[in-house]
Scaffold this motif. Sequence first.
Motif, PDB file in Angstrom:
ATOM      1  N   LEU A 180       0.857  -1.184   0.000  1.00 31.58           N
ATOM      2  CA  LEU A 180       0.000   0.000   0.000  1.00 31.58           C
ATOM      3  C   LEU A 180       0.895   1.236   0.000  1.00 31.58           C
ATOM      4  CD1 LEU A 180      -2.499  -1.073   2.824  1.00 31.58           C
ATOM      5  CD2 LEU A 180      -2.588  -1.636   0.382  1.00 31.58           C
ATOM      6  N   MET A 181       0.566   2.219  -0.831  1.00 35.11           N
ATOM      7  CA  MET A 181       1.353   3.447  -0.910  1.00 35.11           C
ATOM      8  C   MET A 181       0.419   4.645  -0.766  1.00 35.11           C
ATOM      9  SD  MET A 181       4.123   2.705  -3.937  1.00 35.11           S
ATOM     10  CE  MET A 181       5.416   1.469  -3.716  1.00 35.11           C
ATOM     11  N   ASP A 182       0.621   5.411   0.296  1.00 33.66           N
ATOM     12  CA  ASP A 182      -0.230   6.566   0.562  1.00 33.66           C
ATOM     13  C   ASP A 182       0.487   7.835   0.102  1.00 33.66           C
ATOM     14  OD1 ASP A 182      -2.191   8.252   1.386  1.00 33.66           O
ATOM     15  OD2 ASP A 182      -2.142   7.685   3.496  1.00 33.66           O
ATOM     16  N   GLU A 183       0.233   8.241  -1.127  1.00 32.48           N
ATOM     17  CA  GLU A 183       0.883   9.410  -1.730  1.00 32.48           C
ATOM     18  C   GLU A 183       2.394   9.369  -1.540  1.00 32.48           C
ATOM     19  OE1 GLU A 183      -1.012  12.908  -2.415  1.00 32.48           O
ATOM     20  OE2 GLU A 183      -2.646  12.607  -1.004  1.00 32.48           O
ATOM     21  N   PRO A 184       3.054   8.321  -2.017  1.00 32.64           N
ATOM     22  CA  PRO A 184       4.478   8.123  -1.718  1.00 32.64           C
ATOM     23  C   PRO A 184       5.401   9.141  -2.362  1.00 32.64           C
ATOM     24  CG  PRO A 184       3.776   6.581  -3.397  1.00 32.64           C
ATOM     25  CD  PRO A 184       2.528   7.274  -2.909  1.00 32.64           C
ATOM     26  N   ALA A 185       4.920   9.883  -3.367  1.00 30.13           N
ATOM     27  CA  ALA A 185       5.791  10.831  -4.057  1.00 30.13           C
ATOM     28  C   ALA A 185       5.396  12.286  -3.822  1.00 30.13           C
ATOM     29  CB  ALA A 185       5.798  10.534  -5.560  1.00 30.13           C
ATOM     30  N   SER A 186       4.414  12.537  -2.965  1.00 24.33           N
ATOM     31  CA  SER A 186       3.899  13.903  -2.812  1.00 24.33           C
ATOM     32  C   SER A 186       4.933  14.852  -2.209  1.00 24.33           C
ATOM     33  CB  SER A 186       2.629  13.913  -1.963  1.00 24.33           C
ATOM     34  OG  SER A 186       2.912  13.490  -0.646  1.00 24.33           O
ATOM     35  N   ALA A 187       5.897  14.319  -1.447  1.00 21.69           N
ATOM     36  CA  ALA A 187       6.911  15.166  -0.826  1.00 21.69           C
ATOM     37  C   ALA A 187       8.210  15.181  -1.613  1.00 21.69           C
ATOM     38  CB  ALA A 187       7.182  14.685   0.599  1.00 21.69           C
ATOM     39  N   LEU A 188       8.191  14.589  -2.831  1.00 19.76           N
ATOM     40  CA  LEU A 188       9.420  14.439  -3.608  1.00 19.76           C
ATOM     41  C   LEU A 188       9.436  15.355  -4.823  1.00 19.76           C
ATOM     42  CD1 LEU A 188       9.682  10.533  -3.579  1.00 19.76           C
ATOM     43  CD2 LEU A 188      10.551  12.168  -1.892  1.00 19.76           C
ATOM     44  N   ASP A 189      10.637  15.614  -5.335  1.00 23.56           N
ATOM     45  CA  ASP A 189      10.768  16.428  -6.541  1.00 23.56           C
ATOM     46  C   ASP A 189      10.403  15.584  -7.764  1.00 23.56           C
ATOM     47  OD1 ASP A 189      13.143  15.049  -7.681  1.00 23.56           O
ATOM     48  OD2 ASP A 189      14.205  15.907  -5.976  1.00 23.56           O
ATOM     49  N   PRO A 190      10.229  16.222  -8.941  1.00 28.03           N
ATOM     50  CA  PRO A 190       9.785  15.473 -10.132  1.00 28.03           C
ATOM     51  C   PRO A 190      10.693  14.316 -10.530  1.00 28.03           C
ATOM     52  CG  PRO A 190       9.488  17.823 -10.476  1.00 28.03           C
ATOM     53  CD  PRO A 190      10.235  17.680  -9.188  1.00 28.03           C
ATOM     54  N   ILE A 191      11.996  14.461 -10.377  1.00 25.17           N
ATOM     55  CA  ILE A 191      12.912  13.382 -10.757  1.00 25.17           C
ATOM     56  C   ILE A 191      12.751  12.193  -9.820  1.00 25.17           C
ATOM     57  CG2 ILE A 191      15.344  12.726 -10.943  1.00 25.17           C
ATOM     58  CD1 ILE A 191      15.916  15.581 -11.895  1.00 25.17           C
ATOM     59  N   ALA A 192      12.672  12.464  -8.508  1.00 30.47           N
ATOM     60  CA  ALA A 192      12.478  11.380  -7.536  1.00 30.47           C
ATOM     61  C   ALA A 192      11.108  10.742  -7.723  1.00 30.47           C
ATOM     62  CB  ALA A 192      12.626  11.922  -6.115  1.00 30.47           C
ATOM     63  N   THR A 193      10.102  11.544  -8.064  1.00 33.69           N
ATOM     64  CA  THR A 193       8.767  11.015  -8.336  1.00 33.69           C
ATOM     65  C   THR A 193       8.793  10.067  -9.521  1.00 33.69           C
ATOM     66  OG1 THR A 193       7.650  12.968  -7.443  1.00 33.69           O
ATOM     67  CG2 THR A 193       6.408  11.652  -9.031  1.00 33.69           C
ATOM     68  N   GLN A 194       9.474  10.466 -10.584  1.00 35.39           N
ATOM     69  CA  GLN A 194       9.598   9.601 -11.769  1.00 35.39           C
ATOM     70  C   GLN A 194      10.276   8.290 -11.414  1.00 35.39           C
ATOM     71  OE1 GLN A 194      12.358  10.918 -14.867  1.00 35.39           O
ATOM     72  NE2 GLN A 194      10.871  10.325 -16.424  1.00 35.39           N
ATOM     73  N   ARG A 195      11.277   8.348 -10.521  1.00 32.96           N
ATOM     74  CA  ARG A 195      11.993   7.121 -10.125  1.00 32.96           C
ATOM     75  C   ARG A 195      11.069   6.190  -9.349  1.00 32.96           C
ATOM     76  NH1 ARG A 195      13.614   3.390 -10.903  1.00 32.96           N
ATOM     77  NH2 ARG A 195      15.587   2.319 -10.521  1.00 32.96           N
ATOM     78  N   ILE A 196      10.213   6.745  -8.485  1.00 34.54           N
ATOM     79  CA  ILE A 196       9.262   5.921  -7.735  1.00 34.54           C
ATOM     80  C   ILE A 196       8.279   5.249  -8.695  1.00 34.54           C
ATOM     81  CG2 ILE A 196       7.358   5.956  -6.066  1.00 34.54           C
ATOM     82  CD1 ILE A 196      10.025   6.202  -4.688  1.00 34.54           C
ATOM     83  N   GLU A 197       7.786   5.991  -9.683  1.00 36.40           N
ATOM     84  CA  GLU A 197       6.849   5.424 -10.655  1.00 36.40           C
ATOM     85  C   GLU A 197       7.520   4.324 -11.477  1.00 36.40           C
ATOM     86  OE1 GLU A 197       5.134   8.502 -13.032  1.00 36.40           O
ATOM     87  OE2 GLU A 197       4.425   9.634 -11.300  1.00 36.40           O
TER      88      GLU A 197
END
Length: 274
Positions: A180-197
């Motif tokens: 389960l992931m509760d907004e796991p990238a909301s506190a991250l920058d776009p590059i880190a968000t892309q890496r999570i995805e």
Amino acid sequence: MVYVPEIETEQEYAVLLDKVNVFYGSYHAVKDITIPIQKGKITAFIGPSGCGKSTVLRAINRMNDLVEGARVTGDINYHGKNLYDEDVDPVEVRRRIGMVFQKPNPFPKSIYENVAYGPRLLGVNKKALLDEIVERSLRGAALWEEVKNDLRKSGLALSGGQQQRLCIARTIAVEPDIILMDEPASALDPIATQRIEQLMREELSEYTIIIVTHNMQQAQRASDYVAFFNIRKNEDTPGIENRWGELAEFGETDRVFNNPAAEETAEYIAGRFG
């Protein structure tokens, strides 16, 4: 009228929510949620703030048990068992259904000990086996190459994106079935968000993942299925008691985004509210 997705009786789902209701004291927060979660797929929960998507997510691994006055009714069926039956151990539920939170929350321990923590609790004490689990988990979270020479470094010294991947490694170290992931990238920058995805799509592709997100582009890019929650209101009831969350639509991501069945879904995706 409550929306109920089609349930295939012969289908074995990763987890099946069947008429799930969540209460906080006398407040009925979400009503009659039915969602079939497909094995090995990514399901995104979307909807405006206050619609209950995180509440439902936390009900799946009994995190709401930790909230005073919280109560869940209905069935959450996992391997043929209702997770809220009296003989079910919530600690074991949380091992099999792991959670990654909105803000990275590594323990104030070394990178190695962050990942080894769960296996140690389960009785794994042999260093060779722990070493293997730590490496496998860090590789699974796409973090090994970045930290393999600094395993004794504090997890708190990592960047935000690395900390979130460390938390993912910590989650998969105990070999859950579902993440389960509760907004796991909301506190991250776009590059880190892309890496999570990318991580969700590649290294974690063997897992069933349920993600709560406010980011419509992220839901469209990363998920296979989408559950859209919306807020319902009873104008005759004063205060917070007059609103609750319901499931408004569920289906394959491409279909929901390109041909939503409900007008409210189309309006939310288009950014007209929320």
